[in-house]
Design a protein around this motif. Structure first.
Motif, PDB file in Angstrom:
ATOM      1  N   LEU A   1       0.986  -1.197  -0.032  1.00  0.00           N
ATOM      2  CA  LEU A   1      -0.063  -0.026   0.096  1.00  0.00           C
ATOM      3  C   LEU A   1       0.955   1.327   0.206  1.00  0.00           C
ATOM      4  CD1 LEU A   1      -3.128   0.850   0.110  1.00  0.00           C
ATOM      5  CD2 LEU A   1      -2.822   0.935   2.495  1.00  0.00           C
ATOM      6  N   ALA A   2       1.932   1.322   0.617  1.00  0.00           N
ATOM      7  CA  ALA A   2       2.921   2.450   0.887  1.00  0.00           C
ATOM      8  C   ALA A   2       3.526   2.762  -0.427  1.00  0.00           C
ATOM      9  CB  ALA A   2       4.014   2.067   1.883  1.00  0.00           C
ATOM     10  N   ALA A   3       3.805   1.394  -1.281  1.00  0.00           N
ATOM     11  CA  ALA A   3       4.604   1.671  -2.509  1.00  0.00           C
ATOM     12  C   ALA A   3       3.786   2.301  -3.602  1.00  0.00           C
ATOM     13  CB  ALA A   3       4.948   0.096  -2.996  1.00  0.00           C
ATOM     14  N   ILE A   4       2.442   2.589  -3.416  1.00  0.00           N
ATOM     15  CA  ILE A   4       1.722   3.443  -4.265  1.00  0.00           C
ATOM     16  C   ILE A   4       2.141   4.925  -4.585  1.00  0.00           C
ATOM     17  CG2 ILE A   4      -0.923   4.379  -5.095  1.00  0.00           C
ATOM     18  CD1 ILE A   4      -1.601   2.129  -3.465  1.00  0.00           C
ATOM     19  N   GLU A   5       2.481   5.278  -5.747  1.00  0.00           N
ATOM     20  CA  GLU A   5       2.924   6.521  -6.087  1.00  0.00           C
ATOM     21  C   GLU A   5       1.898   7.660  -5.031  1.00  0.00           C
ATOM     22  OE1 GLU A   5       4.073   9.565  -9.614  1.00  0.00           O
ATOM     23  OE2 GLU A   5       3.296   7.851  -9.983  1.00  0.00           O
ATOM     24  N   GLY A   6       2.912   8.579  -4.550  1.00  0.00           N
ATOM     25  CA  GLY A   6       1.983   9.563  -3.632  1.00  0.00           C
ATOM     26  C   GLY A   6       1.948   8.978  -2.192  1.00  0.00           C
ATOM     27  N   PHE A   7       1.925   7.829  -1.993  1.00  0.00           N
ATOM     28  CA  PHE A   7       1.550   7.372  -0.650  1.00  0.00           C
ATOM     29  C   PHE A   7       2.950   7.135   0.075  1.00  0.00           C
ATOM     30  CE2 PHE A   7      -2.839   5.095  -0.874  1.00  0.00           C
ATOM     31  CZ  PHE A   7      -3.263   6.195  -1.755  1.00  0.00           C
ATOM     32  N   ASP A   8       2.886   7.284   1.565  1.00  0.00           N
ATOM     33  CA  ASP A   8       3.856   7.048   2.334  1.00  0.00           C
ATOM     34  C   ASP A   8       3.545   5.903   3.431  1.00  0.00           C
ATOM     35  OD1 ASP A   8       2.259   8.592   4.303  1.00  0.00           O
ATOM     36  OD2 ASP A   8       3.773  10.230   3.965  1.00  0.00           O
ATOM     37  N   GLU A   9       4.237   5.543   4.377  1.00  0.00           N
ATOM     38  CA  GLU A   9       3.975   4.615   5.240  1.00  0.00           C
ATOM     39  C   GLU A   9       2.976   5.084   6.172  1.00  0.00           C
ATOM     40  OE1 GLU A   9       6.221   1.512   8.616  1.00  0.00           O
ATOM     41  OE2 GLU A   9       7.220   2.420   7.229  1.00  0.00           O
ATOM     42  N   ASP A  10       2.921   6.327   6.792  1.00  0.00           N
ATOM     43  CA  ASP A  10       2.081   6.742   7.530  1.00  0.00           C
ATOM     44  C   ASP A  10       0.629   6.952   6.861  1.00  0.00           C
ATOM     45  OD1 ASP A  10       4.083   7.147   9.457  1.00  0.00           O
ATOM     46  OD2 ASP A  10       4.700   9.499   8.928  1.00  0.00           O
ATOM     47  N   LEU A  11       0.725   7.248   5.750  1.00  0.00           N
ATOM     48  CA  LEU A  11      -0.717   7.359   4.958  1.00  0.00           C
ATOM     49  C   LEU A  11      -1.108   5.798   4.902  1.00  0.00           C
ATOM     50  CD1 LEU A  11      -2.829   8.801   3.599  1.00  0.00           C
ATOM     51  CD2 LEU A  11      -1.475   8.791   1.316  1.00  0.00           C
ATOM     52  N   ALA A  12      -0.390   4.989   4.445  1.00  0.00           N
ATOM     53  CA  ALA A  12      -0.845   3.597   4.335  1.00  0.00           C
ATOM     54  C   ALA A  12      -1.470   3.041   5.553  1.00  0.00           C
ATOM     55  CB  ALA A  12       0.266   2.694   3.925  1.00  0.00           C
ATOM     56  N   GLN A  13      -0.893   3.174   6.913  1.00  0.00           N
ATOM     57  CA  GLN A  13      -1.288   2.780   8.327  1.00  0.00           C
ATOM     58  C   GLN A  13      -2.541   3.610   8.386  1.00  0.00           C
ATOM     59  OE1 GLN A  13       1.979   3.755  10.826  1.00  0.00           O
ATOM     60  NE2 GLN A  13       3.046   1.762  10.426  1.00  0.00           N
ATOM     61  N   GLU A  14      -2.724   4.850   8.248  1.00  0.00           N
ATOM     62  CA  GLU A  14      -4.007   5.595   8.467  1.00  0.00           C
ATOM     63  C   GLU A  14      -5.128   4.880   7.660  1.00  0.00           C
ATOM     64  OE1 GLU A  14      -6.739   8.005  10.168  1.00  0.00           O
ATOM     65  OE2 GLU A  14      -4.671   7.578  10.730  1.00  0.00           O
ATOM     66  N   LEU A  15      -4.862   4.730   6.385  1.00  0.00           N
ATOM     67  CA  LEU A  15      -5.753   4.149   5.418  1.00  0.00           C
ATOM     68  C   LEU A  15      -6.088   2.657   5.809  1.00  0.00           C
ATOM     69  CD1 LEU A  15      -4.369   5.098   1.945  1.00  0.00           C
ATOM     70  CD2 LEU A  15      -6.698   5.878   3.076  1.00  0.00           C
ATOM     71  N   GLN A  16      -5.309   1.864   6.379  1.00  0.00           N
ATOM     72  CA  GLN A  16      -5.466   0.505   6.884  1.00  0.00           C
ATOM     73  C   GLN A  16      -6.408   0.634   8.126  1.00  0.00           C
ATOM     74  OE1 GLN A  16      -1.961  -1.978   7.082  1.00  0.00           O
ATOM     75  NE2 GLN A  16      -2.508  -2.935   5.375  1.00  0.00           N
ATOM     76  N   SER A  17      -6.005   1.588   9.120  1.00  0.00           N
ATOM     77  CA  SER A  17      -6.669   1.847  10.397  1.00  0.00           C
ATOM     78  C   SER A  17      -8.226   2.339  10.106  1.00  0.00           C
ATOM     79  CB  SER A  17      -6.119   2.670  11.374  1.00  0.00           C
ATOM     80  OG  SER A  17      -6.784   3.019  12.341  1.00  0.00           O
ATOM     81  N   ARG A  18      -8.433   3.176   9.032  1.00  0.00           N
ATOM     82  CA  ARG A  18      -9.714   3.542   8.636  1.00  0.00           C
ATOM     83  C   ARG A  18     -10.588   2.168   8.182  1.00  0.00           C
ATOM     84  NH1 ARG A  18      -9.493   9.662   6.291  1.00  0.00           N
ATOM     85  NH2 ARG A  18      -8.071  10.622   8.160  1.00  0.00           N
ATOM     86  N   ALA A  19      -9.918   1.688   7.172  1.00  0.00           N
ATOM     87  CA  ALA A  19     -10.616   0.249   6.733  1.00  0.00           C
ATOM     88  C   ALA A  19     -11.100  -0.650   7.734  1.00  0.00           C
ATOM     89  CB  ALA A  19      -9.771  -0.169   5.614  1.00  0.00           C
TER      90      ALA A  19
END
Length: 540
Positions: A398-416
């Motif tokens: 998830l963090a490897a998507i262009e424009g994403f970082d690890e913090d954003l990926a963690q936040e998205l997984q938490s919200r999901a």
């Protein structure tokens, strides 16, 4: 004038030889039939109660006739038994329990006896002939046979096969084919059924295997096994498709089946009354095979749904009618050839469908993850379709998507994860409102969404689930088959299992039902002992 049986011995043997040769049955069967007829006539002359035997020599025609009696101490049946004193007149030294032969004089056939003997012989010969016919054809199912049209009855064609008769039922004939009496006709032996009136041999000219066998006769490479027909589909009298493959890379399977200037395929076409045949290269790759099967239409894209066993084919807008064919013939034959359900749609329809799915998924991610439209569209563009995929995918992916970082990926997984929990809570409340027992919620493989579906279907207790068959629980809804025309009768719609939309396997369905039935066996184990069962302790 009556004729003695012992006369005309040579004539009896000549008759036996003639009948055996004509009916193609064993001579011993004819001799046995004659002996049986003579025995019947002798019982008429001497008494039906007697045990009379006859033996006809198959070489010289000599006939022996005798009565069999049993030696007993006290005679109960004077026709089949004799006492010891009477037995001594027939054979010296006879003892109780012996069976003696009492020779009888030759008999003469009157008109009635002769007719009865004739009927007996004819019946035995007919039975033997029917058995011979069944034995001859029972292992020939799948062969092509040539016969002569004997008659046409109620639309069914009766074919003389030489030593038997076959029938081509109306639904196994080529439509609009004109058949006349005495025409020579080739057909496929479908099956041979043993019946009292003789074997029933069912023939077919409409079965795909008939076409495959014709190609094997016309194409030596198929007969030798170098080329193999992997699949065949027919619309009898109109069009057919076959999928072929070559086991020798130097031989073109399509060219070999077509032959020089089309000579080989034309021979098959003529036999099938002008039926057009598409010869298609077979491929183990189902997408490639589907593209070939839909020829002459061009295919832009193939989407395979392995779970539903369906194939979605996208064609250019101007190719839609060609891909479907007249009255759906082309896609129907392609579906039969590939053994898959095929859906045809144009590029514009496919684009509109993808756009609708894109918008729907984007809105879902916006609402459930509380993100802006751009971020939601980016997730959909990367192939994410459900919240579960976002919540449980590897964080690095998830963090490897262009424009994403690890913090954003963690936040998205938490919200999901929170969104999934909210959905589960809502389904749990809905399930409880429907009255579905908590014991049902403890069954394996069931989610809260599935429990809500069960509750809406009125399945709220363990006994409700336990009473179901597996297919009633998890079987998927079958798509109604395409109808040939509007007047064709509509088949009853198959509604599938209650949880068919959730993709549960048969093994999972069995586990759910067996877990629901477990309390039945616990109740049996806990059943009280019978009242008359008194233990030693209570006696004490």
């Amino acid at each position: 004038m009556a004729t003695g049986v012992t006369a005309n011995r040579a004539e009896l043997i000549a008759i036996a030889n003639s009948v055996a040769s004509e009916k193609m049955i064993d001579k011993a069967i004819v001799i046995e039939a004659m002996e049986d007829a003579i025995q019947r006539a002798a019982r008429t002359r001497y008494g039906q109660e007697m045990d009379i035997r006859a033996k006809l020599d198959p070489n010289n025609g000599d006939l022996r006739l005798w009565r069999v009696v049993e030696v007993v101490e006290q005679v109960d049946d004077i026709y089949k038994q004799v006492d010891v004193n009477g037995a001594q007149k027939l054979q010296k030294g006879a003892t109780v329990g012996d069976f003696l032969v009492d020779p009888l004089p030759p008999i003469e056939f009157g008109r009635i006896q002769a007719q009865a003997a004739k009927q007996t012989i004819f019946q035995k010969v007919r039975d033997a002939e029917r058995e011979r016919q069944y034995e001859e054809f029972k292992d020939r199912a799948g062969e092509i046979i040539t016969g002569v049209v004997k008659r046409v009855e109620f639309g069914h064609i009766v074919v003389d096969l030489g030593r038997a008769e076959g029938v081509i039922r109306r639904d196994q004939q080529i439509p609009r084919e004109v058949v006349r009496v005495n025409d020579r006709i080739r057909s496929l032996i479908m099956k041979v059924v043993r019946e009292n009136r003789g074997p029933q041999i069912f023939l077919s000219r409409a079965h795909p295997d008939f076409m495959k066998k014709l190609f094997a006769q016309e194409v030596p490479e198929i007969y030798d096994g170098i080329i193999e027909i992997k699949a065949a589909a027919r619309d009898p009298g109109s069009r057919a498709k076959i999928g072929v493959i070559s086991h020798d890379s130097s031989i073109d399977p399509v060219g070999a089946c077509v032959g020089m200037k089309g000579s080989r395929v034309q021979a098959v076409v003529q036999e099938m009354q002008g039926e057009k045949i598409d010869i298609i290269p077979w491929s183990p790759d189902i997408a490639t095979f589907v593209v070939n099967a839909l020829q002459p239409a061009n295919v832009s894209r193939v989407i395979i749904d392995e779970e539903e066993e369906r194939i979605e084919v996208v064609v250019p807008d101007d190719m839609l009618s060609l891909a479907i064919g007249r009255r759906g013939q082309n896609v129907r034959l392609a579906s039969q050839l590939t053994a898959k359900a095929i859906d045809i749609m144009t590029e514009s329809d496919s684009s509109e469908k993808r756009q609708q799915e894109f918008v729907s998924r984007t809105e879902t991610f916006q609402n459930e993850l509380d993100v802006d439209e751009t971020l939601a569209q980016l997730l959909v563009a990367e192939g994410f379709t459900e919240l579960e995929e976002v919540a449980y995918v590897e964080l690095d992916e998830l963090a490897a998507i262009e424009g994403f970082d690890e913090d954003l990926a963690q936040e998205l997984q938490s919200r999901a994860a929170e969104a999934i929990e909210r959905r589960e809570q809502a389904n749990r409340e809905a399930r409880q409102a429907l009255g579905v027992e908590d014991a049902v919620a403890e069954l394996p493989h069931l989610t809260e969404a599935m429990l809500v579906t069960l509750g809406k279907a009125g399945l709220k207790t363990l006994d409700d689930i336990a009473d179901l068959a597996t297919d009633e629980l998890i079987e998927k809804k079958r798509v109604e088959p395409r109808r040939r025309n509007e007047d064709a009768p509509r088949r009853p719609e198959h509604k599938g299992g209650v949880l068919g939309e959730y993709g549960l396997t048969e093994e999972q369905g069995n586990e759910i039902i067996m877990a629901a039935r477990a309390h039945w066996f616990e109740d049996e184990d806990a059943a009280p002992a019978p009242a008359d069962a008194v233990t030693e302790e209570s006696e004490a």
